[in-house]
Design a protein around this motif. Sequence first.
Motif, PDB file in Angstrom:
ATOM      1  N   LEU A 187       0.837  -1.195   0.000  1.00 27.65           N
ATOM      2  CA  LEU A 187       0.000   0.000   0.000  1.00 27.65           C
ATOM      3  C   LEU A 187       0.871   1.243   0.000  1.00 27.65           C
ATOM      4  O   LEU A 187       0.602   2.209  -0.717  1.00 27.65           O
ATOM      5  N   SER A 188       1.940   1.212   0.788  1.00 21.48           N
ATOM      6  CA  SER A 188       2.849   2.347   0.863  1.00 21.48           C
ATOM      7  C   SER A 188       3.492   2.628  -0.492  1.00 21.48           C
ATOM      8  O   SER A 188       3.587   3.777  -0.928  1.00 21.48           O
ATOM      9  N   ASN A 189       3.923   1.572  -1.179  1.00 24.39           N
ATOM     10  CA  ASN A 189       4.554   1.737  -2.497  1.00 24.39           C
ATOM     11  C   ASN A 189       3.560   2.292  -3.517  1.00 24.39           C
ATOM     12  O   ASN A 189       3.913   3.143  -4.335  1.00 24.39           O
ATOM     13  N   ASP A 190       2.318   1.811  -3.460  1.00 23.35           N
ATOM     14  CA  ASP A 190       1.285   2.303  -4.378  1.00 23.35           C
ATOM     15  C   ASP A 190       1.022   3.787  -4.129  1.00 23.35           C
ATOM     16  O   ASP A 190       0.854   4.570  -5.077  1.00 23.35           O
ATOM     17  N   CYS A 191       0.976   4.184  -2.856  1.00 21.36           N
ATOM     18  CA  CYS A 191       0.722   5.587  -2.522  1.00 21.36           C
ATOM     19  C   CYS A 191       1.870   6.480  -2.979  1.00 21.36           C
ATOM     20  O   CYS A 191       1.654   7.608  -3.410  1.00 21.36           O
ATOM     21  N   LYS A 192       3.097   5.964  -2.894  1.00 20.42           N
ATOM     22  CA  LYS A 192       4.248   6.732  -3.376  1.00 20.42           C
ATOM     23  C   LYS A 192       4.106   6.998  -4.869  1.00 20.42           C
ATOM     24  O   LYS A 192       4.342   8.122  -5.339  1.00 20.42           O
ATOM     25  N   ASP A 193       3.717   5.975  -5.626  1.00 15.62           N
ATOM     26  CA  ASP A 193       3.524   6.139  -7.069  1.00 15.62           C
ATOM     27  C   ASP A 193       2.420   7.158  -7.355  1.00 15.62           C
ATOM     28  O   ASP A 193       2.550   7.978  -8.269  1.00 15.62           O
ATOM     29  N   LEU A 194       1.349   7.116  -6.565  1.00 16.80           N
ATOM     30  CA  LEU A 194       0.251   8.067  -6.751  1.00 16.80           C
ATOM     31  C   LEU A 194       0.732   9.495  -6.493  1.00 16.80           C
ATOM     32  O   LEU A 194       0.353  10.421  -7.215  1.00 16.80           O
ATOM     33  N   PHE A 195       1.576   9.675  -5.482  1.00 18.12           N
ATOM     34  CA  PHE A 195       2.108  11.010  -5.195  1.00 18.12           C
ATOM     35  C   PHE A 195       2.941  11.509  -6.365  1.00 18.12           C
ATOM     36  O   PHE A 195       2.784  12.647  -6.823  1.00 18.12           O
ATOM     37  N   LEU A 196       3.843  10.663  -6.846  1.00 20.92           N
ATOM     38  CA  LEU A 196       4.739  11.074  -7.930  1.00 20.92           C
ATOM     39  C   LEU A 196       3.976  11.358  -9.220  1.00 20.92           C
ATOM     40  O   LEU A 196       4.431  12.133 -10.056  1.00 20.92           O
ATOM     41  N   LEU A 197       2.806  10.745  -9.363  1.00 19.37           N
ATOM     42  CA  LEU A 197       1.959  10.987 -10.535  1.00 19.37           C
ATOM     43  C   LEU A 197       1.007  12.167 -10.324  1.00 19.37           C
ATOM     44  O   LEU A 197       0.198  12.483 -11.201  1.00 19.37           O
TER      45      LEU A 197
ATOM     46  N   ILE B 191       0.467   0.493  10.754  1.00 23.68           N
ATOM     47  CA  ILE B 191      -0.080   1.600   9.964  1.00 23.68           C
ATOM     48  C   ILE B 191       0.816   2.831  10.080  1.00 23.68           C
ATOM     49  O   ILE B 191       1.163   3.478   9.084  1.00 23.68           O
ATOM     50  N   ASP B 192       1.172   3.166  11.313  1.00 19.44           N
ATOM     51  CA  ASP B 192       1.973   4.364  11.565  1.00 19.44           C
ATOM     52  C   ASP B 192       3.317   4.291  10.857  1.00 19.44           C
ATOM     53  O   ASP B 192       3.746   5.232  10.171  1.00 19.44           O
ATOM     54  N   LYS B 193       4.006   3.163  10.997  1.00 22.74           N
ATOM     55  CA  LYS B 193       5.312   3.019  10.352  1.00 22.74           C
ATOM     56  C   LYS B 193       5.203   3.097   8.833  1.00 22.74           C
ATOM     57  O   LYS B 193       6.097   3.628   8.163  1.00 22.74           O
ATOM     58  N   SER B 194       4.115   2.576   8.288  1.00 25.02           N
ATOM     59  CA  SER B 194       3.916   2.638   6.839  1.00 25.02           C
ATOM     60  C   SER B 194       3.782   4.081   6.370  1.00 25.02           C
ATOM     61  O   SER B 194       4.348   4.471   5.344  1.00 25.02           O
ATOM     62  N   LEU B 195       3.040   4.890   7.124  1.00 26.81           N
ATOM     63  CA  LEU B 195       2.847   6.293   6.755  1.00 26.81           C
ATOM     64  C   LEU B 195       4.156   7.080   6.896  1.00 26.81           C
ATOM     65  O   LEU B 195       4.484   7.914   6.052  1.00 26.81           O
ATOM     66  N   ILE B 196       4.903   6.802   7.963  1.00 31.51           N
ATOM     67  CA  ILE B 196       6.191   7.471   8.164  1.00 31.51           C
ATOM     68  C   ILE B 196       7.146   7.110   7.026  1.00 31.51           C
ATOM     69  O   ILE B 196       7.828   7.968   6.454  1.00 31.51           O
ATOM     70  N   GLN B 197       7.189   5.812   6.704  1.00 25.70           N
ATOM     71  CA  GLN B 197       8.065   5.337   5.633  1.00 25.70           C
ATOM     72  C   GLN B 197       7.666   5.922   4.293  1.00 25.70           C
ATOM     73  O   GLN B 197       8.520   6.236   3.447  1.00 25.70           O
ATOM     74  N   LEU B 198       6.368   6.081   4.075  1.00 28.43           N
ATOM     75  CA  LEU B 198       5.870   6.646   2.820  1.00 28.43           C
ATOM     76  C   LEU B 198       6.404   8.062   2.611  1.00 28.43           C
ATOM     77  O   LEU B 198       6.902   8.390   1.529  1.00 28.43           O
ATOM     78  N   VAL B 199       6.308   8.902   3.637  1.00 26.35           N
ATOM     79  CA  VAL B 199       6.830  10.269   3.533  1.00 26.35           C
ATOM     80  C   VAL B 199       8.338  10.242   3.282  1.00 26.35           C
ATOM     81  O   VAL B 199       8.861  10.996   2.456  1.00 26.35           O
ATOM     82  N   ALA B 200       9.047   9.336   3.994  1.00 28.99           N
ATOM     83  CA  ALA B 200      10.502   9.235   3.813  1.00 28.99           C
ATOM     84  C   ALA B 200      10.855   8.815   2.394  1.00 28.99           C
ATOM     85  O   ALA B 200      11.779   9.369   1.781  1.00 28.99           O
TER      86      ALA B 200
END
Length: 245
Positions: free
Chosen positions: A85-95, A169-178
């Motif tokens: 989920l984190s990786n998918d959200c990163k792609d969505l941000f970059l797009l 959940i929390d670590k995933s969100l933190i990692q996503l921003v990083a």
Amino acid sequence: MNYFKPIKQVKASEEVSQQLKRAIFEGKYVAGDKLPSERELIENFEVSRTVVREAIKGLEARGLVEIKQGATGGAFVKELTFERLSNDCKDLFLLGQMSFTEICQARLAIEPVVAGLAAKHCTDEQAKILIEANNNESKTLEYPEIVLLRSRVHYLLADMCNNRFLTAIDKSLIQLVANITHKFQPDTDKIHPAGLHQSIIDAVIARDEVGAEKAMRAHLTEFISLLQGIEEEYREWLNASHTLS
């Protein structure tokens, strides 16, 4: 009337995988631990090398372990996060389909609760580790180490909350921003100056649950405003790059 279902033969690799997965979830192997070697697993389970390798690949596909090569390599247990989920959200941000604000609004809903629970469960040893992490936030300014240093307090609080679902959940969100910021590497002192965690740490160490929640909420509100400015600069740079190309 038939109350039973036909028996399905379980593959040996699936049984090995299930037992290893159970050991991880029960805390016998924690994040960073190395699983027994291939030879040890073969001997313990009394199965072939092919069965063991297939089982480990299954764990890797589920994001439970990371395979490292070399003399000191092997299968290492990963942090429990919602990695896909984190990786998918990163792609969505970059797009351009997701913003920092949206991501941090999710953190704003979760992390004050995490901070309050961390304050409730804080031990003297954990307090020392928090203080040390806070003091080392500027140990280096190099990427990606600086991002990890400035995020470490959040990771520690997530571990301290004693709720594995919230931790994941929390670590995933933190990692996503990083992960996103590592993509274009903004000035870390601009996006997250050192010292922003002090009020949170003070409240957690004092076992002040309400104060910890309040301090985390204030911190993330400020962090969101900083991120918005960084994101605007990034989007402008991205648009300019596309125009030139």
